[in-house]
Enzyme design. Structure first.
Site, PDB file in Angstrom:
ATOM      1  N   GLU A  13     -10.618   0.839  -4.127  1.00 20.93           N
ATOM      2  CA  GLU A  13     -10.502   0.556  -3.123  1.00 20.93           C
ATOM      3  C   GLU A  13      -8.916   1.561  -3.308  1.00 20.93           C
ATOM      4  OE1 GLU A  13     -10.126  -2.653  -0.909  1.00 20.93           O
ATOM      5  OE2 GLU A  13      -8.371  -2.945  -2.556  1.00 20.93           O
ATOM      6  N   ASP A  52       0.562  -1.362   0.110  1.00 20.47           N
ATOM      7  CA  ASP A  52       0.113   0.138  -0.155  1.00 20.47           C
ATOM      8  C   ASP A  52       0.814   1.051   0.110  1.00 20.47           C
ATOM      9  OD1 ASP A  52      -1.863  -1.799   0.630  1.00 20.47           O
ATOM     10  OD2 ASP A  52      -2.001  -2.108   2.673  1.00 20.47           O
TER      11      ASP A  52
END
Length: 487
Positions: free
Chosen positions: A236, A13
């Site tokens: 997302e 991430d």
């Protein structure tokens, strides 16, 4: 090389930001062989902008027990963060606390530090002026932008399914209510859908919103079915950058293996889908339809470092979504503002082929495929080919017949042979290929412990892809490759 951090480090991430003369990488923190996401405390890594091979860990920068939702023995998990430099010169780390010990899609939070490398201290939750937490839309994966003194916060979750249906709407609303911990009335009232990417502007305190959040990018539930966005809709992982007078919203699409992007002249409206930057399995790259690596979650951002743009992303190891590693590739932003999709490579940020000399760990493979889709196991006992770690050793495990391990790209100069370290019950050969050209084979016989086998092979001079394809019975693990060269 990719991954850009040590092979025993799992930072997915990734959000890269240049502060001063260094690029800082903020991300979640997975663990080898984990059975869930983000089980470790936050760390921050950084490198000089002029030497992207010299990454330094700043240690634990924000502990799970610093979040007020954590209790002894029941710590929260920190999901994908982002960091921004505030107007006061301090650094603000935005995150969501989730996991098995807290309520998912609860308040987003912010921690603060005087240094971009931390350590950070809890500041508060994102709130309305009356102090109530901001929960409109699904509070997930916050991303932040400092825009000429204004601070914009993006977040959301979209799923990969189209939930619009007049017939099944009551069932869908009930399912979403159970999944998200939101009332059915709130789900029905949130427009265009609770499944959206949202944006909101923050006050000077960096945690109070100026107005209610609003949707800024459609999920599959609200994107027009005839549009290109419908096939690459928001899922997302929003990440936001401003390049010139254009806002770039990078996100993970419902394909769940690609970073797509949309652009706008405004920070809070009119975003238009523009394309895919990267897939961590190379799906879509030059029309490719076969995963070149395990296709799993992806999250990352783009950053200009010392005059070159890069995309940061992560790869999935251990055949799960729970042990992910940071990778990066150079990208090009064309005059019309588009970013052509780039290939996943072993060479990574340098953008130059790796000299085929000495020994490299087999786990630097950018391609690992059986020619078929490899379904991620999500924590179950693994038997498929995968990159994994045992006792601090990282290697390619369980290569069965027709498994390909690939490296892009090597520069071969007077390479005369290849030596591999392997173990397993496999009996057969490793076919050595440059692109699709068979150069030779290395004998594989059963061995309980790491053993070496080598073969004289005349490698073609120049830059080539290296593929090792196992052909035979049983399976083998591959630890390292050693190139033999003329003396």
């Amino acid at each position: 090389m990719n991954p850009i951090l040590p092979l025993t480090e799992y930072v997915p991430d990734g959000e890269p930001h240049v502060f001063g003369s260094r690029v800082y990488l903020y991300g979640s923190h997975d663990k080898a062989n984990s059975d869930r996401f983000c089980v470790q405390d936050y760390t921050v890594w950084s490198a000089p902008v002029h030497d992207l091979s010299d990454w330094k860990c700043h240690g634990v920068t924000y502990r799970k027990d610093q979040d007020p939702r954590s209790k002894p023995g029941k710590l929260v998990d920190y999901y994908a963060p982002d960091c921004v430099r505030g107007n006061d010169g301090r650094y603000y780390l935005y995150y969501c606390a989730m996991g098995p010990n807290t309520k998912n899609f609860g308040p987003m939070s912010v921690a603060v530090s005087d240094d971009p490398g931390g350590p950070f201290e809890y500041l508060g939750d994102i709130q309305y002026p009356d102090g109530t937490p901001v929960l409109k839309y699904l509070t997930n994966d916050p991303a932040v932008l400092h825009d000429d003194g204004r601070i914009w916060l993006y977040y959301g979750w979209g799923l990969a399914r189209d939930f619009r249906s007049r017939v099944f709407a009551p069932i869908y609303n009930w399912v979403q209510s159970k999944l998200f911990g939101r009332s059915i009335s709130e789900i029905k009232a949130t427009k265009p859908s609770i499944l959206s990417c949202a944006v909101v502007e923050l006050e000077a305190d960096m945690m109070t919103v100026k107005a209610a959040p609003k949707a800024v990018l459609d999920s599959k539930t609200t994107a027009p079915k005839s549009s290109a966005l419908y096939h690459h809709a928001f899922y997302e992982a929003p990440s936001i950058r401003k390049i010139g007078d254009t806002y770039y919203l990078v996100y993970s699409s419902g394909e769940n293996n690609e970073l797509a992007y949309a652009t706008s002249r405004y920070p809070d409206r009119d975003f238009v889908y523009r394309g895919v930057i990267i897939s961590n399995s190379d799906l879509g790259y030059k029309g490719n339809t076969v995963p070149k690596a395990p296709a799993g979650t992806i999250h990352g951002g783009i950053e200009n470092i010392n005059g070159q743009w890069y995309v940061f992303y992560h790869r999935c190891t251990n055949n799960t979504d729970y042990s992910r590693q940071a990778c990066a590739e150079p990208i090009t932003i064309l005059p019309d503002g588009t970013i052509p999709q780039v290939e996943i490579t072993t060479q990574g940020m340098d953008g130059k082929p790796i000299r085929a000399t000495g020994t490299i760990p087999a786990a630097y493979a950018c391609n690992l495929t059986t020619g078929k889709k490899m379904k991620l196991g999500l924590g179950k006992p693994q038997t498929q080919p995968r990159i994994t770690e045992t006792g601090g050793e990282v290697y390619v495990a369980d290569m069965a017949d027709r498994t390909d391990v690939g490296y892009k790209y090597f520069e071969f100069q007077k390479v005369t042979g290849l030596r591999v370290a392997y173990r397993g019950n496999g009996r057969g050969a490793l076919e050595v290929r440059a692109e699709d050209i068979l150069l030779g084979s290395i004998l594989i016989i059963p061995s309980e412990n790491w053993t070496a086998s080598e073969e004289t092979i005349a490698f073609p001079i120049g830059v080539h892809t290296l593929y090792l394809r196992y052909r035979g019975a049983g399976t083998l693990d591959l630890l390292e490759l050693e190139f033999q060269t003329e003396r």
